[in-house]
Scaffold this active site. Structure first.
Site, PDB file in Angstrom:
ATOM      1  N   SER A 101       0.929  10.113   0.552  1.00  0.00           N
ATOM      2  CA  SER A 101       0.282   8.847   0.938  1.00  0.00           C
ATOM      3  C   SER A 101       0.645   8.318   2.323  1.00  0.00           C
ATOM      4  O   SER A 101       0.027   7.363   2.779  1.00  0.00           O
ATOM      5  CB  SER A 101       0.585   7.767  -0.099  1.00  0.00           C
ATOM      6  OG  SER A 101      -0.219   7.926  -1.231  1.00  0.00           O
TER       7      SER A 101
ATOM      8  N   LYS B 149       2.799  -2.115   4.627  1.00  0.00           N
ATOM      9  CA  LYS B 149       1.902  -1.772   3.524  1.00  0.00           C
ATOM     10  C   LYS B 149       2.095  -2.802   2.417  1.00  0.00           C
ATOM     11  O   LYS B 149       3.238  -3.209   2.138  1.00  0.00           O
ATOM     12  CB  LYS B 149       2.237  -0.355   3.025  1.00  0.00           C
ATOM     13  CG  LYS B 149       1.330   0.164   1.919  1.00  0.00           C
ATOM     14  CD  LYS B 149       1.724   1.587   1.523  1.00  0.00           C
ATOM     15  CE  LYS B 149       0.793   2.159   0.449  1.00  0.00           C
ATOM     16  NZ  LYS B 149       1.155   3.541   0.078  1.00  0.00           N
TER      17      LYS B 149
ATOM     18  N   SER C  90      -2.645   6.928   0.120  1.00  0.00           N
ATOM     19  CA  SER C  90      -2.914   5.542  -0.190  1.00  0.00           C
ATOM     20  C   SER C  90      -2.602   4.569   0.959  1.00  0.00           C
ATOM     21  O   SER C  90      -3.069   3.439   0.924  1.00  0.00           O
ATOM     22  CB  SER C  90      -2.109   5.129  -1.429  1.00  0.00           C
ATOM     23  OG  SER C  90      -0.724   5.144  -1.149  1.00  0.00           O
TER      24      SER C  90
END
Lengths: 95, 516
Positions: free
Chosen positions: B179, B80, B155
């Site tokens: 997330s 990420k 997210s």
């Protein structure tokens, strides 16, 4: 409390965050909805509760006050848009 | 050795690498080709590093040839874009950091690299991890491989979509309010958030420091256990890192569940849960009963306080953490400011997107003089009520089970104009972060053709228990092996995943070009 444009402008100043005139009404409206939403917390009875700042109720770990890092100034300054003579430059602060 | 399945797990790839059935270079080149073919539509990557990846793959192959490899050596992987990576830009999904190159690696990145994992790129995400749909990213929304008109959640939406679409077998994520778990649920994969403090936060760009935790998005609980074992453990560079040994998660994965107790909070199955998801979840709970576990009805009476509490605590911490972005040392700098104050205000005003600005303003407001007690202190008290609910329940049960999200994947654009509706999407995941507990989301069925996630929550440092419960479920069910339409249309490992299989044309934009 209902947030006004003046409230939001003052909060934005505290946060050193420019909110353009074209953004302001939208921000006031959405921030107002968020504040109204979190306001429902006021109904919860928390009179006998100790505040919880950290999920594990831990305190900050201490370590010996010794130098552990080498000098990486040149490397770090590669991420800055404005440096001179190894210093970060900003608009003049002192007249 | 049997041929590799269409969307192989780390465990399967690891066996194939060990048997010299395939090389890391071949796997890495195939992953890059699949990303090149599919990501014009999915938009799951912000940055790709083909040269670095192939060089790392060659090193991994050499290591495996010397017999020195481990189970992660040579596995293609993605981080990420919130994890700092030395030499690879780290944007955090924001214009603010569009050109930022970290001088160091995050601890999680460093530990996985030491295990021989091959990083192919950095995945798309909501800006500064603030969002539940991946629509706040400055690099554009990510699309859900099950339906490109829908959100993959957020997210960690890029990591979720990339793993579900078989572009990489696993990726890192971070979970501040759901997330990792919510996007995993919305794309039908496994998402694991460890206990607060289990994996180092060093080099993970901070959003809300008392809630942030690194974890993984994978195809199986077994893979999540393997990766967590490599990432977890004490790190002196993280002041809240837990000083506890990391158990051998693999050794307890298959333990029998007979006699174990699963708490089912009655509040998790109230009117807010979409009916098709509720049906899938009840069926999943029956699987556990068949495996010999006992279901116990429990109550989390303070659950309804979770979302408002979170949207005071998280913005408050965010407003403090994001004050470092001042246009001076790193990040976007406004050109031509006449004063220092103008430099701060304009750099931040230009560099941050609308949702990040809302959270900074909310946080500044709840911490400001005259409002601190009414909001921030009140939320800290409510946080303890929520944590106490869980503590009481874990005196009687081994894990708590329920939904990960109230609905399956929603349409892109559906909630983007109503921040409160978006926030309520995280009702079942947020309380877990507030209490610092570990949680895992597992595919457990479908509703309207879209995946549904089962969330299991464990007590503090109960990672091994969660991996065990999740792995045994996945041995008994096949929900985690269901492929999204683009993959069932016939792509295989080594062959590019055809974007046109989805019925929509690729955007054709290179993945490293910002598309605000």
């Amino acid at each position: 409390m209902k947030l006004t444009r003046q409230n939001v402008a003052q909060i934005a100043h505290l946060a050193r965050l420019e909110i353009g005139p074209e953004e302001l009404d939208g921000v006031v409206e959405k921030l107002g909805r968020i504040v109204e939403f979190v306001d429902q917390l006021q109904l919860a009875d928390t009179s006998a509760v100790t505040p919880m700042a950290h999920p594990m109720d831990m305190s900050q770990r201490l370590r010996a006050d010794t130098v552990t890092e080498a000098d990486h100034r040149d490397l770090y300054q590669q991420n800055s848009a404005a440096v001179a003579d190894g210093l970060y430059t900003v608009p003049r602060v002192i007249e | 050795m049997p041929p590799l399945p269409q969307r192989p797990t780390i465990a399967q790839l690891s066996q194939a690498l060990a048997a010299r059935q395939v090389s890391s270079r071949e796997l890495t080149a195939a992953a890059l080709a699949r990303i090149g073919a599919a990501d014009g539509v999915l938009n799951s990557f912000i940055t790709l590093v083909p040269e670095l990846a192939l060089a790392a793959a060659d090193q991994a192959d050499a290591r495996l040839a010397r017999g020195e490899g481990g189970p992660l050596t040579g596995i293609p992987f993605a981080h990420k874009d919130i994890f700092c990576t030395a030499g690879i830009r780290t944007t955090c999904g924001s214009q603010m950091l569009a050109n930022f190159v970290s001088p160091y690696d995050a601890t999680a990145v460093e530990r996985l690299a030491a295990a021989g994992i091959v990083t192919v790129g950095k995945t798309n995400m909501d800006e500064f991890a603030m969002g539940s749909s991946n629509e706040t990213s400055w690099f554009g929304p990510v699309r859900n491989p099950w339906d490109p008109d829908r959100s993959p959640g957020g997210s960690s939406g890029g990591s979720a979509a990339a793993v579900a679409a078989g572009l990489v077998p696993a990726a890192t994520g971070t979970d501040t309010g759901g997330s990792i778990r919510q996007p995993a649920a919305l794309v039908g994969i496994t998402g694991f958030k460890p206990t607060y403090g289990r994996v180092s936060r060093y080099g993970m760009i901070a959003f809300a420091s008392s809630l942030d935790q690194a974890g993984v998005l994978t195809l199986t609980a077994e893979d999540a256990a393997l990766l967590t074992g490599a990432m977890a453990g004490f790190d002196p560079r993280d002041s809240t890192s837990a000083e506890l040994p990391v158990p051998d998660y693999a050794s307890t994965l298959g333990d029998a569940l007979r006699g174990r107790r699963i708490g089912v909070p009655k509040e998790f199955f109230d009117a807010g849960l979409e009916p098709g998801s509720a049906t899938a979840l009840r069926e999943a709970l029956r699987v556990y009963e068949r495996l010999g576990a006992t279901l116990v009805e429990i109550s989390l009476p303070s659950l309804s306080l979770s979302v408002p509490t979170y949207y005071i605590v998280a913005p408050a911490e965010c407003s403090s953490n994001l004050s470092r972005f001042d246009g001076v040392r790193f990040g976007h700098r406004h050109a031509g400011a006449a004063t220092l104050e103008e430099l701060y205000k304009k750099s931040r005003g230009e560099g941050f997107g609308a949702e990040v600005k809302r959270r900074i303003l909310t946080g500044t407001y709840v911490l400001s003089a005259g409002y601190y007690d009414a909001y921030y202190l009140k939320a800290q008290k409510a946080r303890r009520l929520i944590a106490d609910d869980f503590r009481r329940c874990f005196a009687d049960v081994d894990v708590i089970a329920g939904p990960t999200a109230p609905t399956p994947a929603f349409r892109l654009g559906e909630k983007v104009d109503d921040p409160v509706q978006m926030y309520l999407n995280d009702i079942y995941t947020i309380p877990v972060n507030l209490a610092g507990l570990p949680g895992i989301s597992l595919p457990c069925g479908f509703s309207g053709g879209l995946p549904v996630g089962l969330q299991l929550i464990g007590p503090h440092f109960g990672e091994a228990t969660l991996f065990n419960f999740a792995h045994v479920f996945q041995q008994e069910t096949a929900w985690h092996t269901q492929l999204p339409p683009a993959l069932t249309a016939g792509a295989a490992v080594g062959a590019p995943l055809g974007a046109s299989d989805n019925g929509i044309a690729p955007k054709g934009a290179p993945t490293d070009a910002p598309t605000p």
